[in-house]
Enzyme design. Structure first.
Site, short mmCIF file in Angstrom:
data_model
loop_
_atom_site.label_atom_id
_atom_site.label_comp_id
_atom_site.label_asym_id
_atom_site.label_seq_id
_atom_site.Cartn_x
_atom_site.Cartn_y
_atom_site.Cartn_z
N GLU A 241 -5.17 3.45 7.96
CA GLU A 241 -6.65 2.95 8.14
C GLU A 241 -6.88 1.46 8.30
O GLU A 241 -7.78 1.07 8.95
CB GLU A 241 -7.73 3.45 7.14
N HIS B 212 -17.53 6.30 5.59
CA HIS B 212 -16.33 7.33 5.35
C HIS B 212 -15.10 6.52 5.86
O HIS B 212 -14.02 6.50 5.11
CB HIS B 212 -16.58 8.52 5.90
N PHE C 198 -12.22 22.08 14.03
CA PHE C 198 -12.88 21.02 13.51
C PHE C 198 -13.70 20.47 14.86
O PHE C 198 -13.58 20.74 16.02
CB PHE C 198 -11.70 20.21 13.19
N GLN D 150 -17.46 4.88 10.44
CA GLN D 150 -17.89 6.34 10.63
C GLN D 150 -18.54 6.46 9.44
O GLN D 150 -18.14 6.30 8.34
CB GLN D 150 -16.66 7.16 10.64
N GLY E 65 0.62 -1.26 -0.21
CA GLY E 65 -0.07 -0.14 -0.04
C GLY E 65 1.07 1.30 0.06
O GLY E 65 1.69 1.51 0.96
N GLY F 177 1.98 4.15 3.79
CA GLY F 177 2.96 3.32 3.49
C GLY F 177 4.20 4.13 3.13
O GLY F 177 5.35 3.78 3.21
N ARG G 236 -13.66 8.15 15.14
CA ARG G 236 -12.90 8.94 14.87
C ARG G 236 -13.19 10.53 14.80
O ARG G 236 -14.12 10.96 14.16
CB ARG G 236 -12.20 8.62 13.62
N HIS H 226 -19.88 9.62 7.70
CA HIS H 226 -19.53 11.22 7.54
C HIS H 226 -20.71 11.75 7.35
O HIS H 226 -21.49 11.52 6.31
CB HIS H 226 -18.64 11.48 6.22
N GLU I 159 -15.70 18.24 6.56
CA GLU I 159 -16.08 18.81 7.91
C GLU I 159 -15.45 20.12 7.91
O GLU I 159 -15.89 21.08 8.42
CB GLU I 159 -15.46 18.23 8.91
N ARG J 228 -18.66 13.58 14.66
CA ARG J 228 -19.24 13.15 13.55
C ARG J 228 -20.26 12.01 13.75
O ARG J 228 -21.39 12.16 13.06
CB ARG J 228 -18.13 12.41 12.53
N LEU K 27 -17.27 13.10 -0.65
CA LEU K 27 -17.23 13.91 0.51
C LEU K 27 -16.96 15.46 0.25
O LEU K 27 -16.55 15.90 -0.47
CB LEU K 27 -15.86 13.42 0.94
N SER L 25 -7.10 11.17 10.99
CA SER L 25 -6.86 10.10 10.53
C SER L 25 -5.49 10.41 9.54
O SER L 25 -4.62 9.53 9.63
CB SER L 25 -7.88 9.77 9.51
#
Lengths: 613, 240
Positions: free
Chosen positions: A402, A369, A136, A256, A31, A36, A413, A258, A271, A302, A268, A418
């Protein structure tokens, strides 16, 4: 210099699946998203032989879509402290997060963000030249007193900027990348992970990568839901590999949703839109969040906001002809602010709804999300498993980002955590690999191993066509597309924002039916090179494993905590359920419990209290 | 809805018999109008066509125009399928891979040359010494110089519509890579802009740009690589 007529992909027309190319590396990273790439950079610079194996080119990884920002208590706008950040994250997790891991992440955050800035991330700036930060959801000063301003942002393209910067740094460091290689299964010998087998998508060739350490950074699996904000590549490939190897996933009931996905499409709207002053309104024009979170309103956590939206729609206060969405109103904001700080979401709104948020509200609906659960690890990124009640690390295997569950997000979260998680633990895992004594790092003799017969059988089964020995069911008009559609539909209906025993239990026979269908699922494309239908078949298998883990865990947890909201058990139950849930698929489906780490290393623990915003 | 798609199936039986040329052909495909919903993107249509023919091959990932996977030639212009509204397109919708790179299968091209030129452009910032206690300061005005440069998604729409890149994909860096080069040269934090400009002084890497501006026309993100290239040339000239 590259010869433009020879692409390196000119392979025989029908290479046999049984041939195996072998590679030897110190560390294998699966990844090439933010986690990664951050780990690869640290290891490559330290002189390790690193292979970065990714099913897409690194810049296609889903980190690219992260918008709002990355949390760090820099205090560039208002006073801040990593300890407050830790409190907010523990509270946001509904006390399911491990407090030693959250402590570590929040302590590291300022340094890790300055490091990203040093690598080249073009953060937005304040007049004094420091990194721009925005408020946030779920952020506070003085342990819940007043709103904090903690999210460091590159306009609303923070993930893109971080991913590209880390990719550029890896180019300079000389990291070797195997792009468009689809990882199939881990290789394990004497309980030590020694590498993995991957399919080269361009040719259909199988490759065996041997390494002293395998680091999984395969991202999330939001594609188990019909409406999601995720890239089509987010199919939980690393998670399913781990399950097939007899190792567990943890806290998989926590997904989650969103609050602000584009209604009917899913993508998306950050936020950041609410952080910059946007408001959610129902069909009556009410800014309804005040009824659900009187103090912080639209900047509640959230899970709280998504439930509020679902509740408004449920009570008939949704907007539009079908009363099935809510509006995100930015029209009262300065047009220049939207253009400067939210250009990406304005773009998305214009492209997918034709609406300019400067003039009209954006129709939104909660959209799957993020996966809070994942492959259990300790704070060094080492993958953990459990035998006879004892928890211990799996030799040679790490997980970050993730796909991992450290756990820093617990049951919910916080926005901006993240991107922080991926870089902090990307570096932490690399540091741990580098700190291991030399003898542990000595490479074993690279003997090409026979391909796992189970793997070969899977490949052949998917590929069986009319002319092979495995008979094709004459009545089989199933396809990877309809399989995935049905799986997503099922999860959407039975395991969404609100859950209960009846709807969850009703999904179990459907899961079993899907498992049966998988056995007869056939790929029609006979080609070896770029057989994307075959890749999708493997992805379906992975999605099913992730969905299974999710449903079983959601059924078992008879309480409501964070993103897991049970209508039939509406309260949090710390007596019975302040505990992680482990799901094993091999040798048979088993659920086990693991204690939550309530003890930080340098500060006093935050005991669970009622979570109010 | 009518489509005319350039196919390349190198493993097909006909290709095995008579050579690779015959593996390329045009195919007409039809999508039932009942399936076409308002607001649909080209990518949505391609997914439905793939249900008719699972061998139809194209890349895709984020589906919202930020990952750069799905560049293709749509009615003669390079675009991203996921943010191209079907309603904008005249029929039959003609689809080809982006030009100038080796085709691997159908709409999928080999991106090696493109990414090699990007790496060659040295797009990595060098900000000198790292101070863990304090970020490098940058004024909002200096930061604003990066707008229009850092947002590139490396989809290759620009470079593969550039005639100079078609002729010299191994020597001319192409607009995407040069945009990235300018992004670091102009960054107030970088400590080696002069060396970067010097490294681009040969006749090919930068100077094969003939100002055709096809790159700017084709950028799906509204960026202006042509302007970035002019800036690079100007900076090089004023500094030497």
């Amino acid at each position: 210099m590259t010869d433009n007529t020879n692409t390196g992909h000119n392979t025989p027309a029908h290479p046999t699946n049984s041939s195996l190319t072998t590679h030897q590396f110190d560390v294998l990273i699966v990844g090439a998203g933010g986690a990664g790439l951050r780990a690869a950079l640290e290891l490559q610079r330290a002189g390790k032989q690193v292979a970065l194996v990714s099913k897409v080119y690194p810049t296609r990884s889903h980190t690219v879509a992260a918008q709002g920002g990355i949390n760090a208590a820099l205090g560039n706008i208002s006073e801040d402290n990593w300890h407050w950040h830790m409190f907010d994250t523990v509270k946001g997790s509904d006390y399911l997060g491990d407090q030693d891991a959250i402590e570590f992440m929040c302590q590291q955050a300022p340094r890790i963000v300055r490091e990203l800035e040093h690598f080249g991330v073009p953060f937005s700036r304040l007049d004094d030249g420091k990194i721009y930060q925005r408020p946030f959801g779920g952020q506070s000063q003085h342990f819940g007193q007043s709103q904090a301003t903690r999210t460091c942002a590159v306009a609303d393209r923070t993930g893109h900027a971080i991913l590209h910067t880390l990719y550029q740094q890896n180019l300079a460091a000389g990291t070797q990348t195997f792009s468009e290689f689809f990882s199939l299964d881990l290789l394990i010998e004497d309980q030590q992970v020694t590498g993995l087998v991957a399919l080269e998508i361009a040719t259909g060739q199988l490759h065996q990568f041997n390494a002293n350490a395998v680091l999984l950074a395969t991202g999330g699996a939001g594609q188990i839901y019909r409406t999601n904000t995720n890239a089509s590549i987010n199919t939980g490939d690393g998670l399913a590999m781990v399950l097939r190897a007899g190792l567990p996933l943890m806290d998989m009931e926590f997904w989650q949703f969103h609050p602000t996905g584009v209604a009917g499409r899913g993508m998306l709207i950050s936020e950041a839109a609410r952080g910059e002053g946007g408001l959610l309104r129902n069909s009556l024009g009410e800014a309804f969040m005040v009824n659900y979170a009187p103090k912080v309103k639209d900047l509640a956590s959230r899970d709280v906001v998504s439930r509020a939206i679902a509740t408004e729609i449920h009570h008939g206060r949704g907007c539009g002809p079908n009363k099935d969405y809510i509006e995100l109103d930015l029209t009262h904001l300065d047009a220049e602010l939207i253009k400067q700080k939210l250009p990406g979401i304005r773009d998305i709104s214009l492209t997918f709804t034709g609406i300019d948020p400067i003039e009209q509200p954006i129709p939104i609906h909660p959209s799957c999300h993020y996966m809070m659960g994942g492959i259990p690890t300790n704070i060094h990124g080492q993958v953990m498993t459990q035998t006879n009640g004892e928890n211990y690390p799996v030799a040679g295997l790490y997980a970050i980002g993730e796909c991992a569950c450290v756990s820093v997000h617990g049951a919910n979260r916080l926005g901006g955590n993240s991107l922080l998680d991926i870089v902090v633990f990307g570096k932490a895992a690399a540091d741990h690999i580098l700190s291991r004594p030399a003898e542990v790092c000595t490479t074993k003799t690279p003997a090409p191993k026979a391909i796992n017969p189970a793997l070969l059988k899977r490949m052949q089964a998917f590929q069986a066509s009319r002319d092979t020995e495995i008979p094709n069911d004459a009545n089989n008009d199933d396809s990877v597309v309809s399989f995935k559609r049905d799986l997503q539909q099922m999860m959407q209906r039975h395991c969404g924002v609100f859950r209960d025993q009846a709807t969850l239990a009703a999904a179990k026979p459907m899961l079993e039916q899907l498992a049966q269908r998988l056995k007869t699922l056939r790929v029609q494309d006979p080609a070896q090179g770029f057989n994307l239908e075959r890749i999708q078949a493997f992805e379906c298998e992975n999605l099913l494993a992730v969905a299974w883990a999710t449903l079983e865990s959601a059924l078992a947890r008879t309480e409501s905590r964070g993103a897991h909201a049970r209508d039939d058990y509406p309260e949090r139950d710390d007596q019975a359920w302040l505990v992680h849930l482990l799901f094993f698929m091999q040798p048979h489906i088993t659920l086990k419990q693991k204690p939550v780490q309530m003890q930080p290393k340098t500060v006093a623990p935050f005991p669970p209290i009622k979570r109010v915003y | 809805m009518l489509f005319n798609i350039q196919r390349y199936q190198p493993e097909a039986a006909s290709a095995q018999q008579v050579g690779a040329q015959n593996a390329t052909y045009w195919q007409e495909m039809t999508l039932d109008d009942a399936l076409v919903k308002p607001g649909m993107m080209l990518l949505d249509a391609l997914k439905l066509l793939r249900e008719q023919d699972p061998t139809l091959s194209f890349r895709s990932s984020c589906q919202e125009g930020v990952c750069g996977s799905d560049a293709m030639q749509v009615n003669g212009r390079n675009r991203l399928s996921c943010i191209t509204p079907l309603a904008e397109l005249s029929q039959p919708i003609e689809l080809m891979p982006v030009p100038g790179l080796p085709i691997l299968r159908d709409l999928i091209v080999d991106m090696t040359l493109f990414f090699d030129r990007y790496a060659q452009a040295n797009p990595t910032l060098n900000a000198g010494k790292f101070n863990p206690d304090q970020e490098h300061l940058q004024s909002p005005a200096d930061r604003a110089k990066l707008d229009g440069l850092y947002e590139c998604i490396l989809c290759a729409c620009c470079s593969t519509s550039c005639p100079s890149f078609w002729w010299h994909p191994d020597q001319f860096l192409g607009p995407a890579a040069l945009l990235a080069a300018e992004r670091v040269v102009i960054d107030s934090r970088d400590i080696q802009p002069k060396q970067r400009l010097e490294a681009l002084s040969d006749p090919y890497q930068l100077h094969r740009c003939r100002g055709i501006q096809q790159c700017t026309t084709s950028c799906p993100k509204g960026l202006d690589p042509s302007r970035a290239i002019r800036q690079l040339k100007h900076q090089q000239w004023t500094q030497s």
